[in-house]
Design a protein around this motif. Structure first.
Motif, PDB file in Angstrom:
ATOM      1  N   LEU A   1       0.833  -1.215   0.000  1.00 60.05           N
ATOM      2  CA  LEU A   1       0.000   0.000   0.000  1.00 60.05           C
ATOM      3  C   LEU A   1       0.860   1.254   0.000  1.00 60.05           C
ATOM      4  CD1 LEU A   1      -2.789  -1.037   2.509  1.00 60.05           C
ATOM      5  CD2 LEU A   1      -3.205  -0.031   0.253  1.00 60.05           C
ATOM      6  N   LEU A   2       1.840   1.292   0.889  1.00 63.53           N
ATOM      7  CA  LEU A   2       2.687   2.485   0.993  1.00 63.53           C
ATOM      8  C   LEU A   2       3.533   2.661  -0.264  1.00 63.53           C
ATOM      9  CD1 LEU A   2       3.588   4.921   2.572  1.00 63.53           C
ATOM     10  CD2 LEU A   2       5.154   3.450   3.862  1.00 63.53           C
ATOM     11  N   GLY A   3       4.053   1.574  -0.799  1.00 65.94           N
ATOM     12  CA  GLY A   3       4.835   1.663  -2.026  1.00 65.94           C
ATOM     13  C   GLY A   3       4.014   2.172  -3.200  1.00 65.94           C
ATOM     14  N   THR A   4       2.791   1.681  -3.311  1.00 59.57           N
ATOM     15  CA  THR A   4       1.898   2.126  -4.383  1.00 59.57           C
ATOM     16  C   THR A   4       1.548   3.599  -4.206  1.00 59.57           C
ATOM     17  OG1 THR A   4       0.978  -0.102  -4.594  1.00 59.57           O
ATOM     18  CG2 THR A   4      -0.343   1.718  -5.483  1.00 59.57           C
ATOM     19  N   ALA A   5       1.166   3.977  -2.985  1.00 64.25           N
ATOM     20  CA  ALA A   5       0.815   5.372  -2.716  1.00 64.25           C
ATOM     21  C   ALA A   5       2.006   6.290  -2.983  1.00 64.25           C
ATOM     22  CB  ALA A   5       0.336   5.527  -1.274  1.00 64.25           C
TER      23      ALA A   5
END
Length: 198
Positions: free
Chosen positions: A17-21
């Motif tokens: 999630l954090l990588g995508t965001a």
């Protein structure tokens, strides 16, 4: 154990999630990206997002915290144990230049974020100011150790050069921008050294 971690390590879903965001926020901006797109591209459910983050604001703050930690590591890694203080200042400037030359460079994540969150009381705005204060204090300390006087004015000058280079680096020829940044830092070192001897 904090939310979204196992044995003190972030879960795979949280990391995804954090990588995508991070990728999307940096490339396209924060306000233009909804949580539905992040959920879809991270290939998680809405429930998974909210298990790890209370909402988009917390995800944005995690993105900025990750950027902050990356820059702190970059600055620490640029400095050599046996280098002179002036060479440490140059190494920090070169590290900034390397970032500007990197593929996909879109300016400073913090300057980009604060442009979208102008309210000084907003948590995102405050996170940007906290990062910038740390950076200013760091370069001011390095310049002071290099014998630059007055170090506080030189630190502000360095930060302004960096801000200009970060803004120009995604608009103009990055090589020319980096050359200008490095030349400007040399000017700060020369002027500050001359002032301290006067």
């Amino acid at each position: 154990m904090s939310r979204g971690t196992r044995n003190g390590k972030p879960s795979e879903a949280r990391t995804r999630l954090l990588g995508t965001a991070t990728r999307i926020f940096y490339a396209e901006g924060i306000h233009s990206v909804g949580v539905d797109r992040i959920i879809e591209e991270a290939q998680v459910t809405r429930a998974t997002l909210y298990r790890h983050f209370s909402g988009k604001e917390e995800l944005v703050l995690a993105y900025l915290d990750q950027a902050d930690q990356g820059i702190r590591a970059q600055i620490a890694g640029a400095r050599e144990p046996d280098a002179t203080p002036a060479d440490d200042v140059r190494a920090v400037a070169r590290a900034i230049a390397d970032g500007i030359r990197s593929p996909g460079f879109r300016g400073c994540a913090f300057l980009n974020a604060v442009a979208e969150f102008p309210d000084p009381d907003h948590p995102v705005h405050r996170a940007v100011l906290d990062h910038r204060q740390w950076f200013l204090e760091t370069v001011t300390e390095l310049l002071g150790r290099a014998g630059i006087e007055p170090a506080d004015a030189a630190g502000r000058h360095f930060v302004m050069l960096r801000d200009g280079a970060m803004a120009a680096g995604c608009l103009f020829d990055p090589e020319l921008v980096c050359e200008t940044l490095l030349h400007g830092v040399e000017g700060i070192l020369r002027a500050g050294t001359a002032a301290s001897r006067a």
